[in-house]
Design a protein around this motif. Structure first.
Motif, PDB file in Angstrom:
ATOM      1  N   GLU A  19      -0.890   2.186   5.934  1.00 44.24           N
ATOM      2  CA  GLU A  19      -1.158   2.462   4.522  1.00 44.24           C
ATOM      3  C   GLU A  19      -2.600   2.941   4.330  1.00 44.24           C
ATOM      4  O   GLU A  19      -3.551   2.254   4.702  1.00 44.24           O
ATOM      5  CB  GLU A  19      -0.915   1.210   3.687  1.00 44.24           C
ATOM      6  N   PRO A  22      -5.829   2.886  -0.273  1.00 41.03           N
ATOM      7  CA  PRO A  22      -7.148   2.448  -0.743  1.00 41.03           C
ATOM      8  C   PRO A  22      -8.306   3.309  -0.246  1.00 41.03           C
ATOM      9  O   PRO A  22      -9.356   3.359  -0.886  1.00 41.03           O
ATOM     10  CB  PRO A  22      -7.259   1.025  -0.173  1.00 41.03           C
ATOM     11  N   ARG A  23      -8.106   4.002   0.863  1.00 40.15           N
ATOM     12  CA  ARG A  23      -9.166   4.864   1.390  1.00 40.15           C
ATOM     13  C   ARG A  23      -8.860   6.341   1.112  1.00 40.15           C
ATOM     14  O   ARG A  23      -9.478   6.970   0.261  1.00 40.15           O
ATOM     15  CB  ARG A  23      -9.338   4.617   2.897  1.00 40.15           C
ATOM     16  N   LYS A  38     -10.037  -2.544  -6.572  1.00 39.72           N
ATOM     17  CA  LYS A  38      -9.707  -2.091  -5.221  1.00 39.72           C
ATOM     18  C   LYS A  38      -9.272  -3.263  -4.346  1.00 39.72           C
ATOM     19  O   LYS A  38      -8.314  -3.150  -3.570  1.00 39.72           O
ATOM     20  CB  LYS A  38     -10.912  -1.384  -4.598  1.00 39.72           C
ATOM     21  N   ILE A  42      -5.583  -3.743  -2.520  1.00 36.43           N
ATOM     22  CA  ILE A  42      -5.394  -4.015  -1.092  1.00 36.43           C
ATOM     23  C   ILE A  42      -4.574  -5.283  -0.890  1.00 36.43           C
ATOM     24  O   ILE A  42      -3.646  -5.318  -0.065  1.00 36.43           O
ATOM     25  CB  ILE A  42      -6.767  -4.116  -0.392  1.00 36.43           C
ATOM     26  N   ARG A  43      -4.888  -6.323  -1.629  1.00 36.65           N
ATOM     27  CA  ARG A  43      -4.146  -7.581  -1.476  1.00 36.65           C
ATOM     28  C   ARG A  43      -2.694  -7.432  -1.920  1.00 36.65           C
ATOM     29  O   ARG A  43      -1.791  -8.022  -1.325  1.00 36.65           O
ATOM     30  CB  ARG A  43      -4.856  -8.691  -2.242  1.00 36.65           C
ATOM     31  N   VAL A  53      -3.438  -1.830   6.365  1.00 30.21           N
ATOM     32  CA  VAL A  53      -3.963  -1.222   5.141  1.00 30.21           C
ATOM     33  C   VAL A  53      -5.401  -0.793   5.405  1.00 30.21           C
ATOM     34  O   VAL A  53      -6.280  -1.632   5.616  1.00 30.21           O
ATOM     35  CB  VAL A  53      -3.910  -2.198   3.947  1.00 30.21           C
ATOM     36  N   GLU A  54      -5.633   0.508   5.412  1.00 33.93           N
ATOM     37  CA  GLU A  54      -6.987   1.012   5.617  1.00 33.93           C
ATOM     38  C   GLU A  54      -7.760   0.820   4.311  1.00 33.93           C
ATOM     39  O   GLU A  54      -7.428   1.414   3.292  1.00 33.93           O
ATOM     40  CB  GLU A  54      -6.953   2.485   6.014  1.00 33.93           C
ATOM     41  N   ALA A  55      -8.787  -0.008   4.375  1.00 29.47           N
ATOM     42  CA  ALA A  55      -9.387  -0.531   3.149  1.00 29.47           C
ATOM     43  C   ALA A  55     -10.376   0.395   2.470  1.00 29.47           C
ATOM     44  O   ALA A  55     -10.405   0.490   1.240  1.00 29.47           O
ATOM     45  CB  ALA A  55     -10.057  -1.870   3.448  1.00 29.47           C
ATOM     46  N   THR A  56     -11.219   1.069   3.250  1.00 29.28           N
ATOM     47  CA  THR A  56     -12.291   1.852   2.626  1.00 29.28           C
ATOM     48  C   THR A  56     -12.954   2.722   3.681  1.00 29.28           C
ATOM     49  O   THR A  56     -12.482   2.827   4.815  1.00 29.28           O
ATOM     50  CB  THR A  56     -13.332   0.920   1.953  1.00 29.28           C
ATOM     51  N   LEU A  84      -8.087  -5.327   8.521  1.00 24.70           N
ATOM     52  CA  LEU A  84      -8.202  -4.161   7.654  1.00 24.70           C
ATOM     53  C   LEU A  84      -9.067  -3.095   8.327  1.00 24.70           C
ATOM     54  O   LEU A  84     -10.268  -3.274   8.468  1.00 24.70           O
ATOM     55  CB  LEU A  84      -8.821  -4.549   6.310  1.00 24.70           C
TER      56      LEU A  84
END
Length: 306
Positions: A19, A22-23, A38, A42-43, A53-56, A84
């Motif tokens: 996923e 988020p980034r 954000k 993610i959560r 989940v690629e966070a940032t 993450l």
């Protein structure tokens, strides 16, 4: 509603969805979201069963201002930071990520000269010198490295991209130490035949499907068709963005990513396990659409919202 299940012939039984909402999704949005929103996004994605989940991104805020709060976001996600991934551009970005508990990073390369210069301010060859110390430092810390290869199927400035050129770039990134390549159709011009030909070429150079992931954009409506071609080839990792968010800030013709919901609907209809709760995911994308003030591009989200 759920798709009617008819298992596909000689297809993988399980697919991992990487996923990137988020980034890669939020980096091209005009609306400035708070770090708290954000983090909740993610959560919610993790709670919906998405395994990665690629966070940032720790790219300089001047280049991607929408993700300028990367450190603040990851500080709030300290309990989840080890699972993450984040994008890092250089050693400084790596150090910042490591300080916040990150154990999985990605670097972003280019298959073409023009995009390398526009996105990285490096030539096609010079980009590897930029990545090498990052990948080496990450390996020394036991941190896994994913490498994105952009413009694999076409470039808005150069047109068609030779398969041999894409494979040569990917091979060099693996030789540097990348454990997985994500092959990107950054402007969404690829077709299923191109997908098969590119994967065949990588296999011929000793890179199996298990080392490759696909990253499709839906500019020309080909993302799901291309994903199916990759499935038939044996690919089991696909990048996708919740709600179909995103594009590329350095390529104006790059529209939204393949929507995670659309991909999940197809996969579940083929009897392929993803671990994703589609209803929870759709609810998350509806919620994010509310934060952004516009409908989610995903066709499945739209259909299940009526």
């Amino acid at each position: 509603m759920a798709p009617h299940v008819v298992p596909g012939r000689e297809l993988p039984t399980h697919v991992t969805i990487y996923e990137v909402g988020p980034r890669d999704g939020l980096q091209n949005e005009d609306v400035a979201l708070t770090a708290e929103i954000k983090v909740e996004f993610i959560r919610r994605l993790l709670a919906a069963g998405l395994p990665i989940v690629e966070a940032t991104s720790f790219v300089h805020p001047r280049w991607v201002p929408q993700l300028a709060d990367a450190a603040e976001v990851m500080a709030q996600l300290s309990a989840e930071a080890e699972v993450l991934p984040v994008l890092v551009p250089n050693e400084r970005g790596l150090e910042r990520a490591v300080e916040l508990g990150v154990r999985h990073i990605a670097v972003f390369g280019s298959a073409t000269e023009t995009f390398a210069r526009r996105n990285l301010n490096r030539s096609l060859d010079e980009q590897f010198a930029m990545f090498e110390p990052v990948v080496t430092a990450a390996a020394d810390r036991g941190i896994s490295v994913r490498a994105y290869v952009s413009m694999c199927f076409g470039d808005p400035w150069e047109g068609g991209v030779p398969v041999e050129q894409v494979v040569a770039v990917g091979r060099r990134l693996v030789d540097l130490g990348a454990s997985q390549l994500s092959l990107g159709d950054t402007i969404g011009v690829g077709t299923p035949g191109q997908v098969t030909a590119l994967l065949d070429a990588f296999n011929a150079q000793g890179l199996p499907d298990s080392a490759l992931a696909m990253h499709f954009h839906d500019t020309y409506g080909q993302a799901l068709a291309n994903a199916y071609a990759a499935l038939q080839h044996g690919i089991t990792t696909f990048d996708a963005s919740a709600g179909g968010l995103g594009g590329c800030p350095y390529a104006e013709s790059a529209t939204g990513n393949l929507a995670t919901e659309d991909l999940v609907w197809m996969l579940h209809g083929l009897g392929i396990e993803t671990g994703v709760d589609l209803d929870a995911l759709v609810g998350t994308s509806r919620w994010m659409a509310g934060q952004l003030g516009r409908p989610a591009p995903s066709r499945v989200v739209a259909a299940l919202t009526k």
